[in-house]
Design a protein around this motif. Structure first.
Motif, PDB file in Angstrom:
ATOM      1  N   UNK A  87      40.881  36.442  29.751  1.00 35.06           N
ATOM      2  CA  UNK A  87      40.817  37.896  29.684  1.00 35.06           C
ATOM      3  C   UNK A  87      42.195  38.520  29.548  1.00 35.06           C
ATOM      4  N   UNK A  88      42.364  39.405  28.562  1.00 36.31           N
ATOM      5  CA  UNK A  88      43.640  40.092  28.499  1.00 36.31           C
ATOM      6  C   UNK A  88      43.812  40.970  29.725  1.00 36.31           C
ATOM      7  N   UNK A  89      44.989  40.999  30.265  1.00 37.23           N
ATOM      8  CA  UNK A  89      45.238  41.823  31.449  1.00 37.23           C
ATOM      9  C   UNK A  89      44.860  41.128  32.739  1.00 37.23           C
ATOM     10  N   UNK A  90      44.004  40.146  32.669  1.00 33.56           N
ATOM     11  CA  UNK A  90      43.631  39.434  33.887  1.00 33.56           C
ATOM     12  C   UNK A  90      43.946  37.952  33.675  1.00 33.56           C
ATOM     13  N   UNK A  91      44.952  37.695  32.861  1.00 34.10           N
ATOM     14  CA  UNK A  91      45.294  36.313  32.558  1.00 34.10           C
ATOM     15  C   UNK A  91      46.044  35.680  33.720  1.00 34.10           C
ATOM     16  N   UNK A  92      46.137  34.355  33.670  1.00 24.94           N
ATOM     17  CA  UNK A  92      46.825  33.641  34.740  1.00 24.94           C
ATOM     18  C   UNK A  92      48.334  33.732  34.534  1.00 24.94           C
ATOM     19  N   UNK A  93      48.797  34.937  34.343  1.00 18.52           N
ATOM     20  CA  UNK A  93      50.216  35.125  34.067  1.00 18.52           C
ATOM     21  C   UNK A  93      50.950  35.513  35.340  1.00 18.52           C
TER      22      UNK A  93
ATOM     23  N   UNK B 104      39.614  52.646  39.691  1.00 20.56           N
ATOM     24  CA  UNK B 104      41.025  52.265  39.657  1.00 20.56           C
ATOM     25  C   UNK B 104      41.814  52.926  40.789  1.00 20.56           C
ATOM     26  N   UNK B 105      41.494  54.182  41.082  1.00 27.61           N
ATOM     27  CA  UNK B 105      42.254  54.886  42.126  1.00 27.61           C
ATOM     28  C   UNK B 105      42.066  54.187  43.480  1.00 27.61           C
TER      29      UNK B 105
ATOM     30  N   UNK C 242      40.324  47.726  35.366  1.00 29.18           N
ATOM     31  CA  UNK C 242      41.361  48.228  36.288  1.00 29.18           C
ATOM     32  C   UNK C 242      42.740  47.767  35.798  1.00 29.18           C
ATOM     33  N   UNK C 243      42.819  46.471  35.443  1.00 29.64           N
ATOM     34  CA  UNK C 243      44.101  45.924  34.964  1.00 29.64           C
ATOM     35  C   UNK C 243      44.565  46.664  33.712  1.00 29.64           C
TER      36      UNK C 243
ATOM     37  N   UNK D 237      48.630  46.163  33.881  1.00 31.57           N
ATOM     38  CA  UNK D 237      49.198  45.052  34.661  1.00 31.57           C
ATOM     39  C   UNK D 237      48.482  43.739  34.340  1.00 31.57           C
ATOM     40  N   UNK D 238      49.131  42.638  34.679  1.00 33.36           N
ATOM     41  CA  UNK D 238      48.490  41.327  34.680  1.00 33.36           C
ATOM     42  C   UNK D 238      48.325  40.882  36.118  1.00 33.36           C
ATOM     43  N   UNK D 239      47.250  40.150  36.382  1.00 31.47           N
ATOM     44  CA  UNK D 239      47.067  39.631  37.736  1.00 31.47           C
ATOM     45  C   UNK D 239      47.142  38.116  37.711  1.00 31.47           C
ATOM     46  N   UNK D 240      47.572  37.521  38.806  1.00 29.20           N
ATOM     47  CA  UNK D 240      47.633  36.063  38.916  1.00 29.20           C
ATOM     48  C   UNK D 240      46.242  35.536  39.273  1.00 29.20           C
ATOM     49  N   UNK D 241      45.784  34.533  38.531  1.00 33.73           N
ATOM     50  CA  UNK D 241      44.472  33.951  38.822  1.00 33.73           C
ATOM     51  C   UNK D 241      44.586  32.885  39.906  1.00 33.73           C
TER      52      UNK D 241
END
Ligand SMILES: Nc1ncnc2c1ncn2[C@@H]1O[C@H](COP(=O)(O)OP(=O)(O)OP(=O)(O)O)[C@@H](O)[C@H]1O
Length: 465
Positions: free
Chosen positions: A8-14, A384-385, A419-420, A425-429
């Motif tokens: 998923x873009x934005x929720x990648x394991x980055x 998101x808020x 939300x991302x 933002x990116x989130x860590x998986x």
């Protein structure tokens, strides 16, 4: 859900935005202290400013007592929102203000300092300032900040206007009043609260308080019962466009301080997500997280009161020490539960959105979104808020912390993705199949957080009340 989430873009394991500062922190006092003061020197940072409190217009009487209070709290320099907002709010003639700044960046001290500087203490039993907050917990916390920053002001008095605080027949007889809108409205209607001499109205968490789907109606009614020329100060970490538009008519001709989308998130919070195979697996994964790691203080957010109680009971049965707080508890019980959490007597708190906003406990190093925040009819839309406010219970004023959002099906996956995207933002998986890696990722942040807790001067750890 693993495959979907990983691609998923934005929720990648980055690498998440917040991970860098966390890993840069060394576990010794020198580096941690240097990092905080560096943040305060950096004018681009939400905690940074070039000015001192003395330079910000606190020369309205009683200047010295307010400055003394800030110094006693070890507030050495103003944060960015304090630097920008204070001179505007303190200028005469008074002008309205709408101010947005990230969670944990000192909005409370900004409006409290203004209120303390506007009150005439020779009229100690005449209400002159009213502050509204969405929960009793936040109202009590603000009351604590007022009495702490105002500790050197002779004649300072603060009334709480929350359920149960003022008896029928009693009256509000202090110069500053902090309350929740429903109770304040009742007190005014029953003529227990004379509003005729009020000169400042502060609404904290203003986007939530003015939202027509929520408390907006009550706040508008309260405002309608106040003097017309009152100075209105609206504060929040989030101001969705629609509410901001309404806010500008609620607080006409206001000075406005606003964040860009890229500025909304706090860099010190490492945002992660846990890809759970299904809803039924979430509980076991939660217990494993707490079983494996020594986390310190943390908050677990769930959707309903019932599930909060149920998860707490199951966790206690399974040997974990966990408390639960939500709106079904009596006021005094709620106060005691939060006080225990503030002082570290209890370390894990399961709660609902009632504590999503404003609560400031600097020792919180982890926030778990057990249920992803949703809103609207049938909980159809991602919120998101609320996500931002919930994760903002950690990473306060330059500290680091971790947030872990559980996803378990297509709906929660899609919501987190949205939300991302909203927050850019990116989130860590994190994977429930690789606990070594999960432990490594989470512990890295928790360790830094613990190092900070030992060395960063904290005015409020353990609570202000
Ligand atoms: N100038 C300062 N120097 C040092 N610490 C500060 C300063 N201003 C505020 N703080 C501390 O920062 C912490 C966060 O402040 P506060 O609770 O006001 O954040 P906030 O911006 O209102 O966040 P939220 O949006 O979550 O309500 C508090 O513990 C407060 O004592």
């Amino acid at each position: 859900m693993a495959d979907q989430a990983a691609s998923a873009p934005g929720v990648a394991a980055a690498q998440v935005d917040g991970a860098a500062p966390a890993s840069n922190l060394q576990e010794n006092s020198y580096d941690v202290e240097v990092q905080l003061s560096d943040l305060q020197k950096d004018r681009e940072n939400p905690l940074g400013s070039a000015a001192t409190f003395q330079e910000l217009g606190l020369s309205v009487p009683p200047p010295n007592e307010v400055l003394e209070g800030l110094t006693a709290l070890k507030f050495l320099k103003p944060s960015k929102v304090q630097e920008k907002a204070l001179p505007l709010m303190l200028a005469d003639p008074p002008r309205n203000m709408i101010a947005q700044s990230q969670s944990g960046t000192g909005k409370t001290a900004a409006f409290v300092t203004t209120v303390l500087s506007r009150v005439d203490y020779s009229q100690a039993s005449t209400p002159q300032a009213l502050l509204l907050a969405p929960s009793r917990e936040l109202a009590r916390q603000i009351q604590g900040v007022i009495t702490t920053i105002g500790q050197f002001i002779p004649n300072l008095g603060v009334s709480a206007a929350i359920p149960g605080s003022i008896a029928r027949g009693g009256s509000v007889d202090k110069s500053i009043v902090v309350g929740t809108p429903g109770t304040v409205m009742d007190l005014i209607r029953r003529r227990q609260f004379d509003t005729s001499a009020l000169r400042v109205l502060v609404i904290d968490e203003a986007d939530n308080m003015l939202d027509q789907q929520g408390l907006g109606d009550q706040c508008a009614r309260v405002k309608g019962m106040l003097p017309k020329n009152i100075q209105i100060l609206l504060f929040s970490a989030t101001f969705p466009e629609k509410v901001l538009k309404y806010a500008t008519s609620f607080a006409p001709s206001a000075n406005i301080i606003k964040l860009k989308v890229q500025e909304l998130t706090v860099k010190g919070i490492s945002q992660m997500y846990m890809d759970c195979p299904g809803e039924a697996d979430k509980y076991e994964i939660l217990c494993k997280l707490y079983g494996l790691m020594n986390i310190g203080s943390s908050i677990i957010f769930v959707k309903t009161r019932e599930s909060a109680t149920q998860i707490q009971q199951s966790m206690v049965r399974d040997g974990h020490k966990v408390s639960v707080l939500h709106g079904a508890y009596e006021g005094s019980e709620r106060d005691a539960l939060l006080d225990d959490f503030r002082t570290g007597k209890s370390k894990v708190l399961i709660t609902t959105n009632v504590l999503a906003r404003g609560i400031d406990v600097s020792t919180v190093s982890m926030v778990i979104n057990y249920d992803i925040p949703m809103k609207g009819a049938g909980e159809a839309t991602h919120d998101t808020e609320t996500y931002l406010h919930r994760i903002g219970r950690t990473g306060r004023f330059g500290r680091v912390g971790v947030s872990i959002t559980f996803i378990s099906d297509k709906k929660s996956f899609t919501a987190l993705h949205a939300i991302a995207k909203d927050l850019q933002i990116d989130l860590v998986a994190l994977s429930p199949d690789d606990w070594d890696e999960t432990e490594k990722q989470v512990q890295k942040v928790i360790k830094s957080s613990r190092a900070q807790a030992n060395f960063v001067p904290s005015a409020t750890s353990g609570g202000q009340e």
